[in-house]
Motif scaffolding. Structure first.
Motif, PDB file in Angstrom:
ATOM      1  N   ALA A  98      73.642  49.783  25.814  1.00  0.00           N
ATOM      2  CA  ALA A  98      74.328  50.265  26.138  1.00  0.00           C
ATOM      3  C   ALA A  98      74.878  50.063  27.365  1.00  0.00           C
ATOM      4  CB  ALA A  98      75.245  51.611  25.821  1.00  0.00           C
ATOM      5  N   THR A  99      73.621  50.487  28.657  1.00  0.00           N
ATOM      6  CA  THR A  99      73.666  50.002  29.970  1.00  0.00           C
ATOM      7  C   THR A  99      73.421  48.460  30.370  1.00  0.00           C
ATOM      8  OG1 THR A  99      71.481  50.867  30.363  1.00  0.00           O
ATOM      9  CG2 THR A  99      73.632  52.931  30.305  1.00  0.00           C
ATOM     10  N   ASP A 100      72.624  47.542  29.269  1.00  0.00           N
ATOM     11  CA  ASP A 100      71.870  46.796  29.018  1.00  0.00           C
ATOM     12  C   ASP A 100      73.628  46.009  29.727  1.00  0.00           C
ATOM     13  OD1 ASP A 100      70.262  43.949  29.596  1.00  0.00           O
ATOM     14  OD2 ASP A 100      69.477  44.539  28.633  1.00  0.00           O
ATOM     15  N   THR A 101      72.967  44.571  30.906  1.00  0.00           N
ATOM     16  CA  THR A 101      74.504  44.089  31.122  1.00  0.00           C
ATOM     17  C   THR A 101      73.723  42.456  31.405  1.00  0.00           C
ATOM     18  OG1 THR A 101      74.102  44.554  33.833  1.00  0.00           O
ATOM     19  CG2 THR A 101      75.692  45.452  33.180  1.00  0.00           C
ATOM     20  N   MET A 102      72.797  42.656  30.869  1.00  0.00           N
ATOM     21  CA  MET A 102      71.737  41.140  31.631  1.00  0.00           C
ATOM     22  C   MET A 102      71.667  40.580  29.948  1.00  0.00           C
ATOM     23  SD  MET A 102      72.011  40.481  34.015  1.00  0.00           S
ATOM     24  CE  MET A 102      70.610  38.928  34.486  1.00  0.00           C
ATOM     25  N   ALA A 103      71.539  41.776  28.890  1.00  0.00           N
ATOM     26  CA  ALA A 103      71.239  40.727  27.691  1.00  0.00           C
ATOM     27  C   ALA A 103      72.124  42.023  26.390  1.00  0.00           C
ATOM     28  CB  ALA A 103      69.768  40.738  27.477  1.00  0.00           C
ATOM     29  N   ASN A 104      71.922  40.855  24.825  1.00  0.00           N
ATOM     30  CA  ASN A 104      72.386  41.714  23.823  1.00  0.00           C
ATOM     31  C   ASN A 104      71.414  42.383  22.968  1.00  0.00           C
ATOM     32  OD1 ASN A 104      73.490  42.766  21.515  1.00  0.00           O
ATOM     33  ND2 ASN A 104      74.628  40.573  20.765  1.00  0.00           N
ATOM     34  N   GLN A 105      71.309  43.811  23.329  1.00  0.00           N
ATOM     35  CA  GLN A 105      69.417  43.780  22.201  1.00  0.00           C
ATOM     36  C   GLN A 105      69.512  44.195  21.102  1.00  0.00           C
ATOM     37  OE1 GLN A 105      67.641  47.072  24.109  1.00  0.00           O
ATOM     38  NE2 GLN A 105      68.650  46.794  26.275  1.00  0.00           N
ATOM     39  N   PHE A 106      70.851  43.491  20.555  1.00  0.00           N
ATOM     40  CA  PHE A 106      71.022  43.638  19.270  1.00  0.00           C
ATOM     41  C   PHE A 106      71.228  42.357  18.288  1.00  0.00           C
ATOM     42  CE2 PHE A 106      73.110  48.052  19.927  1.00  0.00           C
ATOM     43  CZ  PHE A 106      72.383  48.871  19.558  1.00  0.00           C
ATOM     44  N   ALA A 107      70.783  41.298  18.794  1.00  0.00           N
ATOM     45  CA  ALA A 107      70.401  40.072  18.672  1.00  0.00           C
ATOM     46  C   ALA A 107      68.634  39.447  17.842  1.00  0.00           C
ATOM     47  CB  ALA A 107      70.581  38.836  19.658  1.00  0.00           C
ATOM     48  N   ALA A 108      68.306  40.378  17.202  1.00  0.00           N
ATOM     49  CA  ALA A 108      67.126  40.363  17.312  1.00  0.00           C
ATOM     50  C   ALA A 108      66.728  39.179  15.884  1.00  0.00           C
ATOM     51  CB  ALA A 108      66.038  41.363  16.167  1.00  0.00           C
ATOM     52  N   MET A 109      67.528  39.201  14.962  1.00  0.00           N
ATOM     53  CA  MET A 109      67.499  38.011  14.152  1.00  0.00           C
ATOM     54  C   MET A 109      68.730  36.250  14.230  1.00  0.00           C
ATOM     55  SD  MET A 109      66.640  37.117  10.730  1.00  0.00           S
ATOM     56  CE  MET A 109      66.480  38.660  10.581  1.00  0.00           C
ATOM     57  N   PRO A 110      68.302  35.161  14.413  1.00  0.00           N
ATOM     58  CA  PRO A 110      66.698  34.978  14.563  1.00  0.00           C
ATOM     59  C   PRO A 110      66.678  34.689  15.523  1.00  0.00           C
ATOM     60  CG  PRO A 110      67.853  32.831  14.569  1.00  0.00           C
ATOM     61  CD  PRO A 110      69.687  34.398  14.676  1.00  0.00           C
ATOM     62  N   SER A 111      65.037  35.270  15.656  1.00  0.00           N
ATOM     63  CA  SER A 111      64.097  35.053  17.205  1.00  0.00           C
ATOM     64  C   SER A 111      63.658  33.357  17.733  1.00  0.00           C
ATOM     65  CB  SER A 111      62.957  34.901  17.151  1.00  0.00           C
ATOM     66  OG  SER A 111      61.962  34.589  18.112  1.00  0.00           O
ATOM     67  N   LEU A 112      64.690  33.592  18.864  1.00  0.00           N
ATOM     68  CA  LEU A 112      64.915  32.106  19.121  1.00  0.00           C
ATOM     69  C   LEU A 112      63.262  32.228  20.619  1.00  0.00           C
ATOM     70  CD1 LEU A 112      68.254  31.373  20.634  1.00  0.00           C
ATOM     71  CD2 LEU A 112      67.222  29.716  19.019  1.00  0.00           C
ATOM     72  N   HIS A 113      62.597  33.379  20.557  1.00  0.00           N
ATOM     73  CA  HIS A 113      61.668  33.260  21.122  1.00  0.00           C
ATOM     74  C   HIS A 113      60.460  32.331  20.830  1.00  0.00           C
ATOM     75  CE1 HIS A 113      62.169  35.769  23.816  1.00  0.00           C
ATOM     76  NE2 HIS A 113      61.254  35.893  24.694  1.00  0.00           N
ATOM     77  N   VAL A 114      60.991  32.757  19.403  1.00  0.00           N
ATOM     78  CA  VAL A 114      59.898  31.506  18.183  1.00  0.00           C
ATOM     79  C   VAL A 114      60.448  30.044  17.534  1.00  0.00           C
ATOM     80  CG1 VAL A 114      58.756  31.156  15.834  1.00  0.00           C
ATOM     81  CG2 VAL A 114      59.104  33.953  16.968  1.00  0.00           C
ATOM     82  N   GLY A 115      61.687  30.337  17.804  1.00  0.00           N
ATOM     83  CA  GLY A 115      61.963  29.203  17.389  1.00  0.00           C
ATOM     84  C   GLY A 115      61.951  27.835  18.088  1.00  0.00           C
ATOM     85  N   TRP A 116      62.576  28.599  19.941  1.00  0.00           N
ATOM     86  CA  TRP A 116      61.888  26.972  20.967  1.00  0.00           C
ATOM     87  C   TRP A 116      60.770  27.033  21.046  1.00  0.00           C
ATOM     88  CZ3 TRP A 116      65.741  28.032  25.844  1.00  0.00           C
ATOM     89  CH2 TRP A 116      67.040  28.370  25.390  1.00  0.00           C
ATOM     90  N   ALA A 117      60.776  27.950  20.910  1.00  0.00           N
ATOM     91  CA  ALA A 117      58.084  27.190  21.187  1.00  0.00           C
ATOM     92  C   ALA A 117      57.699  26.346  20.291  1.00  0.00           C
ATOM     93  CB  ALA A 117      57.648  29.031  20.747  1.00  0.00           C
ATOM     94  N   VAL A 118      58.179  26.378  18.619  1.00  0.00           N
ATOM     95  CA  VAL A 118      58.098  25.766  17.249  1.00  0.00           C
ATOM     96  C   VAL A 118      58.671  24.485  17.893  1.00  0.00           C
ATOM     97  CG1 VAL A 118      58.135  25.303  14.806  1.00  0.00           C
ATOM     98  CG2 VAL A 118      57.836  27.292  15.694  1.00  0.00           C
ATOM     99  N   MET A 119      59.881  24.464  18.159  1.00  0.00           N
ATOM    100  CA  MET A 119      60.281  23.276  18.764  1.00  0.00           C
ATOM    101  C   MET A 119      59.487  22.262  20.268  1.00  0.00           C
ATOM    102  SD  MET A 119      62.620  20.478  17.609  1.00  0.00           S
ATOM    103  CE  MET A 119      62.953  19.263  18.902  1.00  0.00           C
ATOM    104  N   VAL A 120      59.111  23.290  20.863  1.00  0.00           N
ATOM    105  CA  VAL A 120      58.223  22.649  21.773  1.00  0.00           C
ATOM    106  C   VAL A 120      57.307  22.120  21.416  1.00  0.00           C
ATOM    107  CG1 VAL A 120      56.826  23.452  23.725  1.00  0.00           C
ATOM    108  CG2 VAL A 120      59.034  24.112  23.878  1.00  0.00           C
ATOM    109  N   ALA A 121      56.068  22.670  20.546  1.00  0.00           N
ATOM    110  CA  ALA A 121      55.407  22.084  19.905  1.00  0.00           C
ATOM    111  C   ALA A 121      55.678  20.844  19.201  1.00  0.00           C
ATOM    112  CB  ALA A 121      54.453  23.160  19.135  1.00  0.00           C
ATOM    113  N   VAL A 122      56.201  21.166  17.987  1.00  0.00           N
ATOM    114  CA  VAL A 122      57.107  19.776  17.411  1.00  0.00           C
ATOM    115  C   VAL A 122      56.946  18.366  18.366  1.00  0.00           C
ATOM    116  CG1 VAL A 122      58.879  18.897  16.206  1.00  0.00           C
ATOM    117  CG2 VAL A 122      57.530  21.423  15.454  1.00  0.00           C
ATOM    118  N   GLY A 123      57.870  19.003  19.319  1.00  0.00           N
ATOM    119  CA  GLY A 123      59.125  17.549  20.512  1.00  0.00           C
ATOM    120  C   GLY A 123      56.644  16.795  20.976  1.00  0.00           C
TER     121      GLY A 123
END
Length: 309
Positions: free
Chosen positions: A163-188
């Motif tokens: 409720a006090t976090d003004t920098m990020a939405n903590q209820f956006a776990a699905m999907p994980s862009l940490h994993v998605g971007w990392a996979v694309m970096v490796a593939v690229g």
């Protein structure tokens, strides 16, 4: 045996394919800001986010996926290890992707355009899911019994309470862009390079997966869903033919087949459209003769063979 001249291992980029730098910077920055504001717009929905979290947790157990706590238990054996995992989560994700795009832009422009499109589509699809399916991460789910390692050991990129976090939405776990971007970096990077060591880039998404799960920021299903989305994007947006058909990078041994005036010696029978003796050569620098009249070494016909009758 002689060889035709090949492209150098680190080929020069096709600068004609490189889009204007300022335009690309504004485009990428605009996409990033749109995504950040979109996530902020999806904030809230606390009750729905926790209800979805319970459903995801139950689904994982029904599918017999390994518990996220098993990975976290390994990290918690060492305060140094858990601190390193938190640091990796907080500091590697975005800079690694920016460096990836910057290198492609400078060295592989065609691969850059393809990768940028893939990342834009993937990120847009993720934003839609964030809006439609708010999800509390496992570190917030009491049933998971996991530690919020960022808050306990640091560093963290999130506020102490959503409720006090003004920098990020903590209820956006699905999907994980940490994993998605990392996979694309490796593939690229695997697709754009020819080094025998390029497959080591897969360590980046592998480490990222263990980090996001071990720090209780994501479920296994968050990673599975984003990889599925990435697979669809890769199937829909194919690498440009010009990039796929780049010459093979086969380094020529120093001095092998060299001829005066530059280039290399190429067997004349390898030059299409000519019929010359197998022991004659043309240079790889410029194939001067394409017609019989211009051949420096005309074909020799054994006497009495009857050729030319």
């Amino acid at each position: 045996m002689t060889y035709a001249r090949t492209e150098p291992t680190d080929q020069e980029p096709d600068i004609r394919a490189r889009p204007p730098l300022v335009r690309e910077f504004l485009l990428v920055a605009g996409l990033f800001l749109a995504y950040k504001f979109g996530r902020r717009a999806a904030n809230g929905h606390v009750e729905e986010a926790f209800r979805n979290a319970g459903n995801v947790w139950d689904l994982e157990r029904a599918l017999h996926l390994p518990g996220e706590g098993a990975v976290q238990g390994v990290l918690l054996h060492s305060q140094t290890l858990i601190h390193a995992a938190n640091t990796y989560y907080a500091t590697v994700h975005f800079p690694a992707t920016v460096l990836f795009l910057a290198w492609l832009y400078w060295r592989r422009p065609l691969h850059y355009l393809w990768s940028r499109r893939i990342l834009a589509v993937l990120t847009g699809a993720a934003l839609v899911l964030h809006l439609l399916f708010p999800l509390a991460p496992p570190r917030m789910l009491p049933a998971a019994g996991l530690v919020d390692t960022g808050q306990v050991y640091g560093p963290t990129v999130y506020g102490a309470t959503p409720a006090t976090d003004t920098m990020a939405n903590q209820f956006a776990a699905m999907p994980s862009l940490h994993v998605g971007w990392a996979v694309m970096v490796a593939v690229g990077l695997i697709v754009a390079t020819r080094s025998r060591w390029r497959w080591l880039w897969l360590l980046h998404p592998a480490i990222t997966l263990l980090v996001v799960v071990g720090t209780a920021n994501h479920y296994w299903l968050d990673a599975i869903v984003v990889v599925a989305l990435l697979a669809v994007a890769l199937a829909a947006l194919r690498l440009p033919r010009a990039a796929r058909n780049a010459p093979a990078h086969l380094p020529l041994a120093a001095g092998a087949g060299a001829v005066p005036g530059g280039g290399v010696r190429v067997p004349a029978y390898a030059v299409s459209g000519t019929e010359v003796a197998a022991d004659s050569y043309v240079t790889g620098a410029a194939h001067p003769a394409r017609t019989p009249a211009g051949l420096a070494h005309p074909a020799r016909t054994p006497a009495g063979s009857g050729a030319g009758r």
